[in-house]
Design a protein around this motif. Structure first.
Motif, PDB file in Angstrom:
ATOM      1  N   LEU A 179      -2.209  -5.780  -4.810  1.00 30.81           N
ATOM      2  CA  LEU A 179      -3.129  -6.559  -4.261  1.00 30.81           C
ATOM      3  C   LEU A 179      -3.217  -7.832  -4.820  1.00 30.81           C
ATOM      4  CD1 LEU A 179      -5.768  -4.192  -3.350  1.00 30.81           C
ATOM      5  CD2 LEU A 179      -3.820  -4.749  -1.746  1.00 30.81           C
TER       6      LEU A 179
ATOM      7  N   VAL B  56       0.712  -1.179  -0.299  1.00 25.68           N
ATOM      8  CA  VAL B  56      -0.089  -0.069  -0.160  1.00 25.68           C
ATOM      9  C   VAL B  56       1.033   1.261   0.080  1.00 25.68           C
ATOM     10  CG1 VAL B  56      -1.970   1.305   1.245  1.00 25.68           C
ATOM     11  CG2 VAL B  56      -1.680  -1.164   1.352  1.00 25.68           C
TER      12      VAL B  56
ATOM     13  N   ASP C 127     -12.886  -6.233  -2.563  1.00 23.92           N
ATOM     14  CA  ASP C 127     -13.016  -5.507  -1.325  1.00 23.92           C
ATOM     15  C   ASP C 127     -12.403  -4.205  -1.427  1.00 23.92           C
ATOM     16  OD1 ASP C 127     -14.338  -7.485  -0.268  1.00 23.92           O
ATOM     17  OD2 ASP C 127     -12.588  -8.301   0.923  1.00 23.92           O
ATOM     18  N   GLU C 128     -11.444  -3.916  -2.117  1.00 25.76           N
ATOM     19  CA  GLU C 128     -10.810  -2.548  -2.281  1.00 25.76           C
ATOM     20  C   GLU C 128     -11.607  -1.759  -3.002  1.00 25.76           C
ATOM     21  OE1 GLU C 128      -8.240   0.678  -1.368  1.00 25.76           O
ATOM     22  OE2 GLU C 128      -8.669  -1.385  -0.315  1.00 25.76           O
TER      23      GLU C 128
ATOM     24  N   LEU D  12      -5.282   0.416  -8.964  1.00 21.94           N
ATOM     25  CA  LEU D  12      -4.749  -0.704  -8.141  1.00 21.94           C
ATOM     26  C   LEU D  12      -4.330  -1.700  -9.243  1.00 21.94           C
ATOM     27  CD1 LEU D  12      -8.011  -1.215  -6.238  1.00 21.94           C
ATOM     28  CD2 LEU D  12      -6.172  -0.060  -5.433  1.00 21.94           C
TER      29      LEU D  12
ATOM     30  N   LYS E 244      -2.096   0.671  -4.557  1.00 20.47           N
ATOM     31  CA  LYS E 244      -2.056  -0.644  -4.026  1.00 20.47           C
ATOM     32  C   LYS E 244      -1.863  -1.579  -5.013  1.00 20.47           C
ATOM     33  CE  LYS E 244      -5.113   0.634  -0.034  1.00 20.47           C
ATOM     34  NZ  LYS E 244      -6.042  -0.023   0.693  1.00 20.47           N
TER      35      LYS E 244
ATOM     36  N   ARG F 292     -14.736  -0.749  -1.136  1.00 26.47           N
ATOM     37  CA  ARG F 292     -14.333   0.242  -0.198  1.00 26.47           C
ATOM     38  C   ARG F 292     -14.273   1.706  -0.870  1.00 26.47           C
ATOM     39  NH1 ARG F 292     -10.420   3.148   1.884  1.00 26.47           N
ATOM     40  NH2 ARG F 292      -9.046   2.372   0.809  1.00 26.47           N
ATOM     41  N   LEU F 293     -13.421   1.878  -2.134  1.00 25.35           N
ATOM     42  CA  LEU F 293     -13.294   3.194  -2.479  1.00 25.35           C
ATOM     43  C   LEU F 293     -14.328   3.593  -3.113  1.00 25.35           C
ATOM     44  CD1 LEU F 293      -9.764   2.237  -4.082  1.00 25.35           C
ATOM     45  CD2 LEU F 293     -10.049   3.575  -2.248  1.00 25.35           C
TER      46      LEU F 293
END
Length: 366
Positions: A331, A147, A338-339, A305, A329, A342-343
């Motif tokens: 990942l 991250v 999930d990211e 990402l 990030k 969230r974003l």
């Protein structure tokens, strides 16, 4: 470094010869055996110990799908490249093969071309895949999931998600897309390197298992929240302002990065319209398509990402982006949804998407 050992499986003598000669012409490749059907292939794998297998889709006695089922049970990590015809049936079977664990695929040259033309097609399409898949082990000192220190510092809400993916993409998308939240309040646009027919079948299969609406773009669709638009094979997909919203547009401009659709083409127009509201996602894939598009997203303040090396089939596209320092990030595949959720979950978004007021009008490339 020893040459990559390849087993060629096809019921047609001419195709076995074409593939064998196309691969054997490279000093880094050794064709260690051939097989005319799946039963023979399973025996030859144990005898020849190949690094990569090329597998025909339709064969007598034991076809490609049945062979793949047996092969995956005994050799779960052996790279397998399916060889398919560019037909509706061939595309459908190839999609089934990818779901069963095939690593990648190519479409065979048409039977109208000459022997030399067909051989060149195999050199252009198959040889790079064999080389890429034979180097799947993470390199020493490779980039680990991380991250960036700047992650989370941008205040601009996500207004669109743009995904670029190639080798290993159908399986990666089948993991990612069903995990996206059903109330996702932004549109999603995707470039997956695939030929015509394949992209439509991919969209149909993802739509059946994804909480969002997934379709192959026909061009002219006004982007809507919770909808996913996949670029059709053979066409670049771009975004263009249309009235008070943003719509897809298709064109057949020259290939970029030897691809059409190309990730860079889509990402450029996404960045020009949505600016810092862009979330770019680069998944597994060979080559570096998407690098320049990610640079533009980054320069305009958007987020990026990238999939990590360990979970990628080929860490080309995401690797170039990560090594350029563009990813917020890096990942594992199973953490990316999930990211994204969230974003993209910060704050309300309009159901029909307007461009940022401060951004200039973006015309679709000709």
């Amino acid at each position: 470094m020893p040459p990559t050992r390849v087993l060629v499986v096809d019921d047609a003598v001419v195709v076995r010869r074409l593939i064998s000669e196309a691969l054997s012409g490279d000093p880094d490749i050794e064709v260690v055996g051939t097989a005319a059907n799946g039963r023979i292939a399973l025996q030859r794998i144990r005898q020849c110990n190949p690094d990569v297998v090329t597998l025909d889709v339709e064969m007598p006695e034991m076809d490609g799908l049945e062979t793949l089922r047996h092969l995956r049970a005994d050799f779960p990590s052996l790279p397998v490249i399916m060889c398919s015809t560019l037909t509706e049936r061939g595309a459908s079977i190839t999609m089934d093969a990818l779901a069963l664990g095939a690593t990648d695929y190519i479409t065979k040259p048409s039977q109208t071309g000459s022997f030399d033309e067909s051989m060149q097609r195999f050199r252009d399409d198959l040889l790079p895949r064999v080389k890429a898949l034979s180097r799947r082990a993470p390199a020493s000192g490779s980039i680990k999931p991380f991250v960036a220190k700047s992650a989370g510092l941008r205040a601009e809400p996500v207004r669109i998600i743009a995904i670029g993916v190639s080798t290993g993409g159908p399986n990666a998308l089948s993991v990612l897309m069903p995990r996206l939240r059903p109330d996702l309040d932004v549109p999603v646009v995707i470039v997956q390197h695939m030929p015509p027919m394949f992209t439509r079948l991919l969209a149909e299969r993802l739509d059946a298992h994804c909480p969002l609406s997934v379709k192959e773009s026909a061009g002219g669709e006004l982007l809507r929240a919770g909808s996913v638009y996949i670029a059709p094979g053979g066409f670049h997909m771009v975004l263009t302002q249309l009235g008070g919203g943003v719509a897809t547009a298709l064109n057949q401009a020259p290939q970029e990065n030897s691809c059409r659709p190309a990730v860079d083409v889509l990402f450029r127009t996404v960045a020009s319209i949505y600016g810092a509201g862009t979330l770019g996602v680069i998944l597994t894939g060979m080559g570096q398509d998407g690098l320049r598009g990610c640079q533009e997203i980054h320069e305009r303040g958007g987020r990026i990402l990238a999939q990590d090396e360990a979970s990628s089939v080929v860490w080309g596209m995401p690797g170039f982006v990560a090594k350029a320092g563009l990813a917020e990030k890096v990942l594992p595949l199973d953490a990316i949804a999930d990211e994204i959720n969230r974003l993209a979950g910060d704050g309300p978004k309009p159901r029909v998407f307007s461009p940022l007021a401060a951004q200039p009008r973006a015309a679709a490339p000709s």
